[in-house]
Design a protein around this motif. Sequence first.
Motif, mmCIF file in Angstrom:
data_model
loop_
_atom_site.group_PDB
_atom_site.id
_atom_site.type_symbol
_atom_site.label_atom_id
_atom_site.label_comp_id
_atom_site.label_asym_id
_atom_site.label_seq_id
_atom_site.Cartn_x
_atom_site.Cartn_y
_atom_site.Cartn_z
ATOM 1 N N ALA A 58 1.810 0.932 -10.984
ATOM 2 C CA ALA A 58 2.875 0.373 -10.151
ATOM 3 C C ALA A 58 2.823 1.118 -8.816
ATOM 4 N N PHE A 59 3.064 0.401 -7.713
ATOM 5 C CA PHE A 59 2.957 1.057 -6.410
ATOM 6 C C PHE A 59 4.144 0.744 -5.509
ATOM 7 N N MET A 60 4.273 1.590 -4.492
ATOM 8 C CA MET A 60 5.221 1.389 -3.399
ATOM 9 C C MET A 60 4.453 1.625 -2.105
ATOM 10 N N GLN A 61 4.547 0.661 -1.177
ATOM 11 C CA GLN A 61 3.845 0.780 0.096
ATOM 12 C C GLN A 61 4.832 0.556 1.226
ATOM 13 N N VAL A 62 4.755 1.429 2.230
ATOM 14 C CA VAL A 62 5.629 1.349 3.394
ATOM 15 C C VAL A 62 4.743 1.179 4.621
ATOM 16 N N GLY A 63 5.057 0.195 5.463
ATOM 17 C CA GLY A 63 4.230 -0.047 6.634
ATOM 18 C C GLY A 63 5.030 -0.531 7.815
ATOM 19 N N ALA A 64 4.388 -0.470 8.961
ATOM 20 C CA ALA A 64 5.000 -0.930 10.204
ATOM 21 C C ALA A 64 4.590 -2.375 10.471
ATOM 22 N N GLY A 113 -10.766 -3.456 -6.043
ATOM 23 C CA GLY A 113 -9.503 -3.682 -6.726
ATOM 24 C C GLY A 113 -8.612 -4.643 -5.978
ATOM 25 N N LEU A 114 -7.399 -4.757 -6.497
ATOM 26 C CA LEU A 114 -6.403 -5.605 -5.861
ATOM 27 C C LEU A 114 -5.020 -5.054 -6.150
ATOM 28 N N ARG A 115 -4.100 -5.386 -5.260
ATOM 29 C CA ARG A 115 -2.698 -5.035 -5.463
ATOM 30 C C ARG A 115 -1.829 -6.106 -4.831
ATOM 31 N N GLY A 116 -0.655 -6.285 -5.412
ATOM 32 C CA GLY A 116 0.258 -7.286 -4.886
ATOM 33 C C GLY A 116 1.631 -7.140 -5.500
ATOM 34 N N GLY A 117 2.594 -7.755 -4.840
ATOM 35 C CA GLY A 117 3.972 -7.718 -5.311
ATOM 36 C C GLY A 117 4.916 -8.107 -4.203
ATOM 37 N N PRO A 118 6.199 -8.165 -4.505
ATOM 38 C CA PRO A 118 7.166 -8.645 -3.516
ATOM 39 C C PRO A 118 7.393 -7.681 -2.360
ATOM 40 N N GLN A 119 7.578 -8.264 -1.194
ATOM 41 C CA GLN A 119 7.992 -7.524 -0.004
ATOM 42 C C GLN A 119 9.522 -7.468 -0.086
ATOM 43 N N VAL A 120 10.067 -6.345 -0.571
ATOM 44 C CA VAL A 120 11.508 -6.268 -0.838
ATOM 45 C C VAL A 120 12.330 -5.963 0.407
ATOM 46 N N ALA A 121 11.688 -5.498 1.464
ATOM 47 C CA ALA A 121 12.323 -5.255 2.767
ATOM 48 C C ALA A 121 11.237 -5.412 3.819
ATOM 49 N N ASP A 122 11.646 -5.418 5.099
ATOM 50 C CA ASP A 122 10.667 -5.649 6.172
ATOM 51 C C ASP A 122 9.464 -4.721 6.101
ATOM 52 N N PHE A 125 -0.734 -3.939 17.585
ATOM 53 C CA PHE A 125 -2.137 -4.270 17.355
ATOM 54 C C PHE A 125 -2.634 -3.644 16.055
ATOM 55 N N PHE A 126 -2.422 -2.330 15.872
ATOM 56 C CA PHE A 126 -2.736 -1.656 14.618
ATOM 57 C C PHE A 126 -1.448 -1.415 13.863
ATOM 58 N N GLN A 127 -1.449 -1.703 12.581
ATOM 59 C CA GLN A 127 -0.244 -1.572 11.764
ATOM 60 C C GLN A 127 -0.479 -0.509 10.691
ATOM 61 N N PRO A 128 0.033 0.728 10.905
ATOM 62 C CA PRO A 128 -0.177 1.794 9.932
ATOM 63 C C PRO A 128 0.672 1.583 8.676
ATOM 64 N N TYR A 129 0.182 2.093 7.556
ATOM 65 C CA TYR A 129 0.926 2.013 6.296
ATOM 66 C C TYR A 129 0.521 3.172 5.392
ATOM 67 N N VAL A 130 1.382 3.499 4.456
ATOM 68 C CA VAL A 130 1.112 4.514 3.438
ATOM 69 C C VAL A 130 1.593 3.968 2.100
ATOM 70 N N GLY A 131 0.999 4.473 1.033
ATOM 71 C CA GLY A 131 1.404 4.014 -0.289
ATOM 72 C C GLY A 131 1.222 5.097 -1.333
ATOM 73 N N LEU A 173 -4.690 1.562 8.071
ATOM 74 C CA LEU A 173 -4.364 0.783 9.264
ATOM 75 C C LEU A 173 -4.716 -0.674 9.004
ATOM 76 N N GLY A 174 -3.818 -1.565 9.434
ATOM 77 C CA GLY A 174 -4.075 -2.990 9.342
ATOM 78 C C GLY A 174 -4.327 -3.580 10.716
ATOM 79 N N LEU A 175 -5.262 -4.500 10.799
ATOM 80 C CA LEU A 175 -5.586 -5.195 12.043
ATOM 81 C C LEU A 175 -5.359 -6.684 11.811
ATOM 82 N N PRO A 176 -4.340 -7.287 12.451
ATOM 83 C CA PRO A 176 -4.064 -8.711 12.234
ATOM 84 C C PRO A 176 -5.253 -9.587 12.635
ATOM 85 N N LEU A 177 -5.607 -10.518 11.734
ATOM 86 C CA LEU A 177 -6.667 -11.484 12.008
ATOM 87 C C LEU A 177 -6.112 -12.884 12.204
#
Length: 190
Positions: free
Chosen positions: A86-92, A27-36, A96-102, A138-142
Amino acid sequence: SANTKPGQIHGGAFQLNGGDALEVSFGLRGGPQVADRLQLGVMVDSMHRTLNVYTPVATPYSAGGQTIAPERIQSTTKNDLVPVMAFMQVGANGGFFQPYVGIAGGYEWLFLAAENFETTETYYANFSGWGWQAWAGLGLPLGESIRLTGEIFHNGSVVERELKDDQDLTYKERVDVTGAGLRVGLYFGF
């Protein structure tokens, strides 16, 4: 940062509660980053499974150290679950590792098709209903604007369809498509 429109493509595996087979999920998801740390948007997923039942047509034999079992497909069943939400995702950010929940809510469609090649019987049905998803990852920057993601997710929904019996009375058929899975993906454009 705010005012960007990041997106994610992902794939993995999904299993219905009490199910005996894994489904392919993408799948895919996308949308505006409305805050940091807050993103809102739309997501589309697809969970697909094909299940074949085989009948032996000859005695198994060995060739080159491998056992070969001649079989014919007796029947096949395919199901496709398609949530659009429709989704809402919150992340750090940073680290090095960037946790997030949605969490997401929307509508789901289930398309079922079955065919028995011996009896020539077929079954086709479409079901739909409201549903939700939740995930943690968890996100790992590439690079500067791309990260590898890995997440666990839960899908909750009971889809249904309405039918009429021989006396023209309405009844419903329901399918519970609640389950959990794992997916990996690429998050880009942040």
